[in-house]
Design a protein around this motif. Structure first.
Motif, PDB file in Angstrom:
ATOM      1  N   HIS A  12      -2.235  -6.002   1.047  1.00  0.00           N
ATOM      2  CA  HIS A  12      -1.739  -4.424   1.429  1.00  0.00           C
ATOM      3  C   HIS A  12      -0.334  -4.647   1.726  1.00  0.00           C
ATOM      4  O   HIS A  12       0.515  -3.598   1.592  1.00  0.00           O
ATOM      5  CB  HIS A  12      -2.395  -3.732   2.140  1.00  0.00           C
ATOM      6  CG  HIS A  12      -4.022  -3.345   1.502  1.00  0.00           C
ATOM      7  ND1 HIS A  12      -5.191  -4.075   2.337  1.00  0.00           N
ATOM      8  CD2 HIS A  12      -4.392  -2.831   0.562  1.00  0.00           C
ATOM      9  CE1 HIS A  12      -6.167  -3.635   1.645  1.00  0.00           C
ATOM     10  NE2 HIS A  12      -5.831  -2.844   0.786  1.00  0.00           N
ATOM     11  N   SER A  13       0.206  -5.753   2.190  1.00  0.00           N
ATOM     12  CA  SER A  13       1.351  -5.785   2.753  1.00  0.00           C
ATOM     13  C   SER A  13       2.583  -5.817   1.506  1.00  0.00           C
ATOM     14  O   SER A  13       3.643  -5.804   1.947  1.00  0.00           O
ATOM     15  CB  SER A  13       1.751  -7.152   3.673  1.00  0.00           C
ATOM     16  OG  SER A  13       0.598  -7.219   4.772  1.00  0.00           O
ATOM     17  N   GLY A  14       2.020  -6.133   0.406  1.00  0.00           N
ATOM     18  CA  GLY A  14       3.070  -6.170  -0.452  1.00  0.00           C
ATOM     19  C   GLY A  14       3.772  -7.533  -0.650  1.00  0.00           C
ATOM     20  O   GLY A  14       5.123  -7.633  -1.079  1.00  0.00           O
TER      21      GLY A  14
ATOM     22  N   SER B  40       0.743  -1.374  -0.040  1.00  0.00           N
ATOM     23  CA  SER B  40      -0.167  -0.117  -0.064  1.00  0.00           C
ATOM     24  C   SER B  40       0.988   1.197  -0.056  1.00  0.00           C
ATOM     25  O   SER B  40       0.472   2.399  -0.330  1.00  0.00           O
ATOM     26  CB  SER B  40      -1.037  -0.092   1.131  1.00  0.00           C
ATOM     27  OG  SER B  40      -0.349  -0.283   2.354  1.00  0.00           O
ATOM     28  N   GLY B  41       2.062   1.143   0.317  1.00  0.00           N
ATOM     29  CA  GLY B  41       3.043   2.234   0.352  1.00  0.00           C
ATOM     30  C   GLY B  41       2.536   3.616   0.951  1.00  0.00           C
ATOM     31  O   GLY B  41       1.924   3.545   2.069  1.00  0.00           O
ATOM     32  N   PHE B  42       2.663   4.758   0.569  1.00  0.00           N
ATOM     33  CA  PHE B  42       2.391   5.978   0.871  1.00  0.00           C
ATOM     34  C   PHE B  42       0.922   5.981   1.121  1.00  0.00           C
ATOM     35  O   PHE B  42       0.252   6.669   2.250  1.00  0.00           O
ATOM     36  CB  PHE B  42       2.673   6.967   0.247  1.00  0.00           C
ATOM     37  CG  PHE B  42       4.284   7.275   0.828  1.00  0.00           C
ATOM     38  CD1 PHE B  42       4.805   8.414   1.677  1.00  0.00           C
ATOM     39  CD2 PHE B  42       5.314   6.694   0.028  1.00  0.00           C
ATOM     40  CE1 PHE B  42       6.035   8.585   2.090  1.00  0.00           C
ATOM     41  CE2 PHE B  42       6.596   6.706   0.114  1.00  0.00           C
ATOM     42  CZ  PHE B  42       6.886   7.716   1.155  1.00  0.00           C
TER      43      PHE B  42
ATOM     44  N   MET C 170      -5.105   4.932   5.328  1.00  0.00           N
ATOM     45  CA  MET C 170      -6.218   3.886   5.429  1.00  0.00           C
ATOM     46  C   MET C 170      -6.388   3.608   6.770  1.00  0.00           C
ATOM     47  O   MET C 170      -5.478   3.627   7.752  1.00  0.00           O
ATOM     48  CB  MET C 170      -5.855   2.744   4.475  1.00  0.00           C
ATOM     49  CG  MET C 170      -6.036   2.797   3.000  1.00  0.00           C
ATOM     50  SD  MET C 170      -5.005   1.518   2.216  1.00  0.00           S
ATOM     51  CE  MET C 170      -6.123   0.401   2.384  1.00  0.00           C
ATOM     52  N   LEU C 171      -7.881   3.064   7.099  1.00  0.00           N
ATOM     53  CA  LEU C 171      -7.684   2.599   8.526  1.00  0.00           C
ATOM     54  C   LEU C 171      -7.465   1.141   8.687  1.00  0.00           C
ATOM     55  O   LEU C 171      -7.257   0.173   7.567  1.00  0.00           O
ATOM     56  CB  LEU C 171      -9.230   2.399   8.789  1.00  0.00           C
ATOM     57  CG  LEU C 171      -9.989   3.859   8.985  1.00  0.00           C
ATOM     58  CD1 LEU C 171     -11.323   3.487   9.053  1.00  0.00           C
ATOM     59  CD2 LEU C 171      -9.500   4.734  10.132  1.00  0.00           C
ATOM     60  N   GLY C 172      -6.904   0.534   9.949  1.00  0.00           N
ATOM     61  CA  GLY C 172      -6.569  -0.809  10.047  1.00  0.00           C
ATOM     62  C   GLY C 172      -7.440  -1.809   9.508  1.00  0.00           C
ATOM     63  O   GLY C 172      -7.151  -2.765   8.865  1.00  0.00           O
ATOM     64  N   SER C 173      -8.640  -1.318   9.633  1.00  0.00           N
ATOM     65  CA  SER C 173      -9.850  -2.404   9.274  1.00  0.00           C
ATOM     66  C   SER C 173      -9.958  -2.678   7.978  1.00  0.00           C
ATOM     67  O   SER C 173     -10.227  -3.898   7.374  1.00  0.00           O
ATOM     68  CB  SER C 173     -10.987  -2.006   9.965  1.00  0.00           C
ATOM     69  OG  SER C 173     -11.330  -0.510   9.486  1.00  0.00           O
ATOM     70  N   ARG C 174      -9.338  -1.601   6.911  1.00  0.00           N
ATOM     71  CA  ARG C 174      -9.086  -1.869   5.672  1.00  0.00           C
ATOM     72  C   ARG C 174      -8.103  -2.330   5.195  1.00  0.00           C
ATOM     73  O   ARG C 174      -7.748  -3.189   4.010  1.00  0.00           O
ATOM     74  CB  ARG C 174      -9.693  -0.477   5.028  1.00  0.00           C
ATOM     75  CG  ARG C 174     -10.753  -0.592   4.116  1.00  0.00           C
ATOM     76  CD  ARG C 174     -10.853   0.224   2.960  1.00  0.00           C
ATOM     77  NE  ARG C 174     -10.387   0.069   1.782  1.00  0.00           N
ATOM     78  CZ  ARG C 174      -9.558   0.799   0.896  1.00  0.00           C
ATOM     79  NH1 ARG C 174      -9.476   1.991   1.260  1.00  0.00           N
ATOM     80  NH2 ARG C 174      -9.242   0.128  -0.181  1.00  0.00           N
TER      81      ARG C 174
END
Ligand SMILES: Cc1cc2nc3c(=O)[nH]c(=O)nc-3n(C[C@H](O)[C@H](O)[C@H](O)COP(=O)(O)O)c2cc1C
Length: 360
Positions: A280-282, A251-253, A258-262
């Motif tokens: 999102h962690s790539g 997700s980078g910058f 974003m919220l943690g839940s997303r």
């Protein structure tokens, strides 16, 4: 000067832009890997200058020779020497730049640091240095593919203000990416990018861009916390490529908004292994690969050497106007594609060897 990367799969590059040759020594390659020049050449050919209107017209075939470490088509486990001759040198193109350091190139900093510098073409700061990396990385790519089916694919996702549409990162092939000269698989965006680079080049200016890279079929467990986390080593490798200005993974910058839940990547069973529903962690958590595709972006600045007149100063501080001569890339991103892919392979291969001792 450090020209070596890696701890077990160790690669040292050598050579200046307008010297006799460039290349690399690969130390730590496993023995008995089938290897010939034909395994290395395709990535060098994708990197070479003069391949299209989008790149510098310097004409180099960049044919690689394996000098050592391979006999009867198999690696010996000894250092592999790789060499590419420089042919189309034109040191004369750089005469006026001997007194005027190119704004935003490396002439000033090399001169200040070493009290000397290669007379032409940027020496080690030139993108010709990356030939050694690409040749060495092509060996790593081959081993990773044969052992794990690893596939590393980079493509141009932006040029200037033009963005490719978000595409499913996985499953893109190099053939799709190479189907146009800008190396962007979104054909509509690619046409606009080509138009932009052509216009910028005709104005004797330059433009930057962004690459996206995905590495698929990655074993779980690569990366060495805490200082040699996988994303830290990838960032170092990418930011060692000339003209890079940014690196972001997953997700980078945008993850910061974003919220943690997303943002969290929940777990689920996938093909008999525990995977995640989003990425999102790539592909990296805690500095260690989690088996999901590794996805990251690399930002490249507009190349510094431009033919447009620029007001600047000589090394002595006198006002000067520089209209750079020489043959230069108006935009580096199409040629950076194989560089990013092979540098990724070098980082992954080193971590594969480092992890292997845990499984003895
Ligand atoms: C594939 C590739 C091609 C490049 N071609 C040029 C070029 O033609 N002209 C130029 O000024 N810089 C070019 N560069 C960038 C310079 O090598 C780089 O900007 C310079 O060494 C200064 O380093 P820095 O930008 O990382 O600070 C290229 C970079 C890459 C990756």
């Amino acid at each position: 000067m450090s020209s070596t990367i890696g701890t077990l799969f160790k690669v040292s590059t050598y050579g200046e832009s307008h010297g006799k040759a460039v290349g690399a020594i690969v130390d730590g390659c496993p023995a008995n890997v089938e290897l010939s020049e034909a395994d290395i050449q395709p990535q060098l050919t994708r990197r070479r200058p003069g391949q299209s209107d989008m790149t510098t017209p310097r004409d180099e075939a960049d044919r690689v020779s394996i000098l050592s470490g391979v006999e009867n088509g198999k690696t010996l486990g000894t250092p592999i020497g790789l060499m590419v001759n420089n042919k189309d040198q034109r040191p004369g193109d750089y005469q006026e730049m001997s007194s005027v350091p190119r704004p935003s190139h490396a002439d000033f900093t090399y001169q200040m640091k070493y009290g000397n510098r290669a007379a032409s073409g940027g020496g080690r700061s030139s993108a010709r240095e990356t030939i050694g990396r690409v040749a060495a990385g092509a060996i790593a790519e081959k081993i990773l593919f044969e052992r794990f089916g690893t596939k590393i694919t980079a493509w141009v996702s932006s040029v200037g203000e033009i963005d490719a549409h978000d595409m499913a990162a996985e499953g893109l092939t190099r053939e799709q990416i190479d189907s146009n000269i800008i190396r962007c698989p979104d054909e509509v965006a690619a046409a606009k990018m080509i138009e932009l680079v052509t216009a910028v080049r005709d104005r004797k200016d330059s433009v930057g861009g962004i690459l996206t890279c995905v590495a698929e079929h990655i074993p779980v467990g690569l990366g060495e916390p805490v200082f040699d986390k996988l994303e830290a080593r990838l960032a170092q490798a990418m930011l060692s490529i000339p003209a890079t200005k940014g690196f972001e993974i997953g997700s980078g910058f945008s993850g910061a908004r974003m919220l943690g839940s997303r943002h969290n990547d929940p777990f689920e069973m996938k093909d008999g292994r525990l995977g995640t529903t989003t990425n999102h962690s790539g592909g990296v958590q805690g500095g260690i690969s989690n088996g999901e595709p590794i996805i990251f972006k690399v930002a490249f600045k507009p190349p510094a050497t431009i033919g447009l007149a620029q007001e600047t100063a000589t090394f002595d501080g006198a006002a000067a106007v520089l209209e750079a001569k020489g043959r230069h890339d108006p935009c580096v991103v199409p040629r950076a594609v194989p560089i990013v892919e092979t540098m990724t392979a070098l980082v992954l291969m080193d971590f594969v060897l480092r992890q292997s001792y845990r499984n003895l």
